[in-house]
Design a protein around this motif. Structure first.
Motif, PDB file in Angstrom:
ATOM      1  N   UNK A 100       0.826  -1.211   0.000  1.00  0.00           N
ATOM      2  CA  UNK A 100       0.000   0.000   0.000  1.00  0.00           C
ATOM      3  C   UNK A 100       0.862   1.264   0.000  1.00  0.00           C
ATOM      4  N   UNK A 101       1.953   1.243   0.739  1.00  0.00           N
ATOM      5  CA  UNK A 101       2.845   2.407   0.791  1.00  0.00           C
ATOM      6  C   UNK A 101       3.492   2.629  -0.574  1.00  0.00           C
ATOM      7  N   UNK A 102       3.912   1.549  -1.207  1.00  0.00           N
ATOM      8  CA  UNK A 102       4.531   1.649  -2.531  1.00  0.00           C
ATOM      9  C   UNK A 102       3.525   2.196  -3.540  1.00  0.00           C
ATOM     10  N   UNK A 103       2.301   1.691  -3.498  1.00  0.00           N
ATOM     11  CA  UNK A 103       1.259   2.165  -4.412  1.00  0.00           C
ATOM     12  C   UNK A 103       0.934   3.636  -4.156  1.00  0.00           C
ATOM     13  N   UNK A 104       0.878   4.028  -2.883  1.00  0.00           N
ATOM     14  CA  UNK A 104       0.580   5.428  -2.552  1.00  0.00           C
ATOM     15  C   UNK A 104       1.624   6.372  -3.149  1.00  0.00           C
ATOM     16  N   UNK A 119      18.556  -5.060  -0.584  1.00  0.00           N
ATOM     17  CA  UNK A 119      19.856  -5.707  -0.439  1.00  0.00           C
ATOM     18  C   UNK A 119      19.757  -6.945   0.435  1.00  0.00           C
ATOM     19  N   UNK A 120      20.706  -7.826   0.249  1.00  0.00           N
ATOM     20  CA  UNK A 120      20.905  -8.981   1.126  1.00  0.00           C
ATOM     21  C   UNK A 120      22.303  -8.858   1.723  1.00  0.00           C
ATOM     22  N   UNK A 121      22.434  -8.468   2.989  1.00  0.00           N
ATOM     23  CA  UNK A 121      23.757  -8.339   3.605  1.00  0.00           C
ATOM     24  C   UNK A 121      24.531  -9.657   3.638  1.00  0.00           C
ATOM     25  N   UNK A 122      23.842 -10.774   3.498  1.00  0.00           N
ATOM     26  CA  UNK A 122      24.477 -12.091   3.570  1.00  0.00           C
ATOM     27  C   UNK A 122      25.368 -12.384   2.367  1.00  0.00           C
ATOM     28  N   UNK A 123      25.294 -11.546   1.345  1.00  0.00           N
ATOM     29  CA  UNK A 123      26.025 -11.724   0.082  1.00  0.00           C
ATOM     30  C   UNK A 123      25.543 -12.945  -0.690  1.00  0.00           C
ATOM     31  N   UNK A 124      24.284 -13.311  -0.496  1.00  0.00           N
ATOM     32  CA  UNK A 124      23.603 -14.319  -1.305  1.00  0.00           C
ATOM     33  C   UNK A 124      22.442 -13.600  -1.969  1.00  0.00           C
ATOM     34  N   UNK A 125      22.537 -13.377  -3.265  1.00  0.00           N
ATOM     35  CA  UNK A 125      21.519 -12.557  -3.929  1.00  0.00           C
ATOM     36  C   UNK A 125      20.308 -13.354  -4.425  1.00  0.00           C
ATOM     37  N   UNK A 126      20.247 -14.633  -4.142  1.00  0.00           N
ATOM     38  CA  UNK A 126      19.078 -15.420  -4.552  1.00  0.00           C
ATOM     39  C   UNK A 126      17.847 -14.968  -3.768  1.00  0.00           C
ATOM     40  N   UNK A 127      16.711 -14.828  -4.451  1.00  0.00           N
ATOM     41  CA  UNK A 127      15.511 -14.375  -3.739  1.00  0.00           C
ATOM     42  C   UNK A 127      14.965 -15.448  -2.797  1.00  0.00           C
ATOM     43  N   UNK A 128      14.493 -15.000  -1.660  1.00  0.00           N
ATOM     44  CA  UNK A 128      13.853 -15.903  -0.708  1.00  0.00           C
ATOM     45  C   UNK A 128      12.387 -16.079  -1.106  1.00  0.00           C
ATOM     46  N   UNK A 129      11.703 -16.985  -0.430  1.00  0.00           N
ATOM     47  CA  UNK A 129      10.268 -17.177  -0.670  1.00  0.00           C
ATOM     48  C   UNK A 129       9.529 -15.875  -0.361  1.00  0.00           C
ATOM     49  N   UNK A 130       9.946 -15.183   0.717  1.00  0.00           N
ATOM     50  CA  UNK A 130       9.321 -13.913   1.092  1.00  0.00           C
ATOM     51  C   UNK A 130       9.560 -12.847   0.026  1.00  0.00           C
ATOM     52  N   UNK A 131      10.763 -12.824  -0.565  1.00  0.00           N
ATOM     53  CA  UNK A 131      11.058 -11.871  -1.637  1.00  0.00           C
ATOM     54  C   UNK A 131      10.113 -12.095  -2.820  1.00  0.00           C
ATOM     55  N   UNK A 132       9.914 -13.353  -3.170  1.00  0.00           N
ATOM     56  CA  UNK A 132       9.017 -13.678  -4.290  1.00  0.00           C
ATOM     57  C   UNK A 132       7.580 -13.302  -3.957  1.00  0.00           C
ATOM     58  N   UNK A 133       7.145 -13.599  -2.732  1.00  0.00           N
ATOM     59  CA  UNK A 133       5.775 -13.289  -2.330  1.00  0.00           C
ATOM     60  C   UNK A 133       5.488 -11.793  -2.394  1.00  0.00           C
ATOM     61  N   UNK A 134       6.386 -10.975  -1.828  1.00  0.00           N
ATOM     62  CA  UNK A 134       6.130  -9.529  -1.829  1.00  0.00           C
ATOM     63  C   UNK A 134       6.194  -8.971  -3.248  1.00  0.00           C
ATOM     64  N   UNK A 135       7.053  -9.528  -4.080  1.00  0.00           N
ATOM     65  CA  UNK A 135       7.129  -9.076  -5.466  1.00  0.00           C
ATOM     66  C   UNK A 135       5.795  -9.281  -6.164  1.00  0.00           C
ATOM     67  N   UNK A 136       5.196 -10.445  -5.995  1.00  0.00           N
ATOM     68  CA  UNK A 136       3.939 -10.721  -6.675  1.00  0.00           C
ATOM     69  C   UNK A 136       2.768  -9.973  -6.046  1.00  0.00           C
ATOM     70  N   UNK A 137       2.832  -9.677  -4.742  1.00  0.00           N
ATOM     71  CA  UNK A 137       1.817  -8.823  -4.119  1.00  0.00           C
ATOM     72  C   UNK A 137       1.875  -7.415  -4.708  1.00  0.00           C
ATOM     73  N   UNK A 138       3.089  -6.896  -4.873  1.00  0.00           N
ATOM     74  CA  UNK A 138       3.239  -5.539  -5.421  1.00  0.00           C
ATOM     75  C   UNK A 138       2.871  -5.528  -6.899  1.00  0.00           C
ATOM     76  N   UNK A 139       3.163  -6.603  -7.613  1.00  0.00           N
ATOM     77  CA  UNK A 139       2.752  -6.719  -9.021  1.00  0.00           C
ATOM     78  C   UNK A 139       1.236  -6.571  -9.148  1.00  0.00           C
ATOM     79  N   UNK A 140       0.490  -7.254  -8.296  1.00  0.00           N
ATOM     80  CA  UNK A 140      -0.976  -7.176  -8.327  1.00  0.00           C
ATOM     81  C   UNK A 140      -1.461  -5.783  -7.929  1.00  0.00           C
ATOM     82  N   UNK A 141      -0.839  -5.188  -6.909  1.00  0.00           N
ATOM     83  CA  UNK A 141      -1.226  -3.841  -6.483  1.00  0.00           C
ATOM     84  C   UNK A 141      -0.951  -2.825  -7.597  1.00  0.00           C
TER      85      UNK A 141
END
Length: 169
Positions: A100-104, A119-141
């Motif tokens: 909602x904040x991004x859309x606003x 960023x991922x401070x761990x130096x592993x740039x592979x997306x997590x499940x949470x990264x994928x979930x929020x991406x698709x939520x923002x895509x729909x918004x």
């Protein structure tokens, strides 16, 4: 290694033999000037055409910090940047993001495109499940406000992962 040294905090530097408080402050100031130089070079660019350009723009801001930050870049129909916003700052392994904040912000800037970056401070740039979930939520918004989600770039050290380049958007 200068990249590793540039990530050190004051407390880390003074633990090194031969580096006192004054030299640690000088080193930190030098590294900050280098980061600002890179950032000013990136700011001269006013449009986004590739994930590499997103990386070049955002790496000076979030590439070397030790906690997660989530940013958005807003563009018009010609991919000219109309705004950037830090959405959240979190811990070592996660940060909270609200679509909602991004859309606003997109609506207030009259943006037609949104680019996500964190960023991922761990130096592993592979997306997590949470990264994928929020991406698709923002895509729909974004669809609801007639906006395109152009990319989501995860920066980790000197490398990055692009959802668009990987065919996920």
């Amino acid at each position: 290694n200068l990249n590793t040294l540039g990530k050190f905090a004051f407390e880390d530097l003074v633990k090194i033999k031969g580096i006192g408080e004054a030299k640690a402050v000088s080193l930190l100031a030098t590294f900050e000037l280098g980061r600002r130089r890179n950032l000013s070079a990136a700011k001269q660019q006013n449009s986004i055409r590739s994930s590499k350009e997103i990386f070049d723009l955002m790496h000076p801001k979030i590439g070397e910090i030790k906690h997660e930050e989530f940013w958005t870049i807003y563009v018009n129909h010609k991919n000219v940047i109309v705004g950037e916003r830090k959405i959240s700052s979190g811990g070592v392994t996660q940060t909270v993001v609200d679509a909602k904040i991004i859309a606003r912000h997109a609506i207030s800037l009259l943006a037609t495109g949104i680019i996500l970056c964190h960023n991922h401070p761990s130096e592993n740039c592979c997306p997590s499940r949470e990264d994928k979930n929020i991406t698709f939520q923002i895509l729909e918004a974004a669809k609801l406000i007639d906006c395109r989600l152009l990319d989501h770039v995860i920066i980790s050290g000197n490398s990055y992962y692009s959802f668009a380049d990987e065919g996920l958007l």
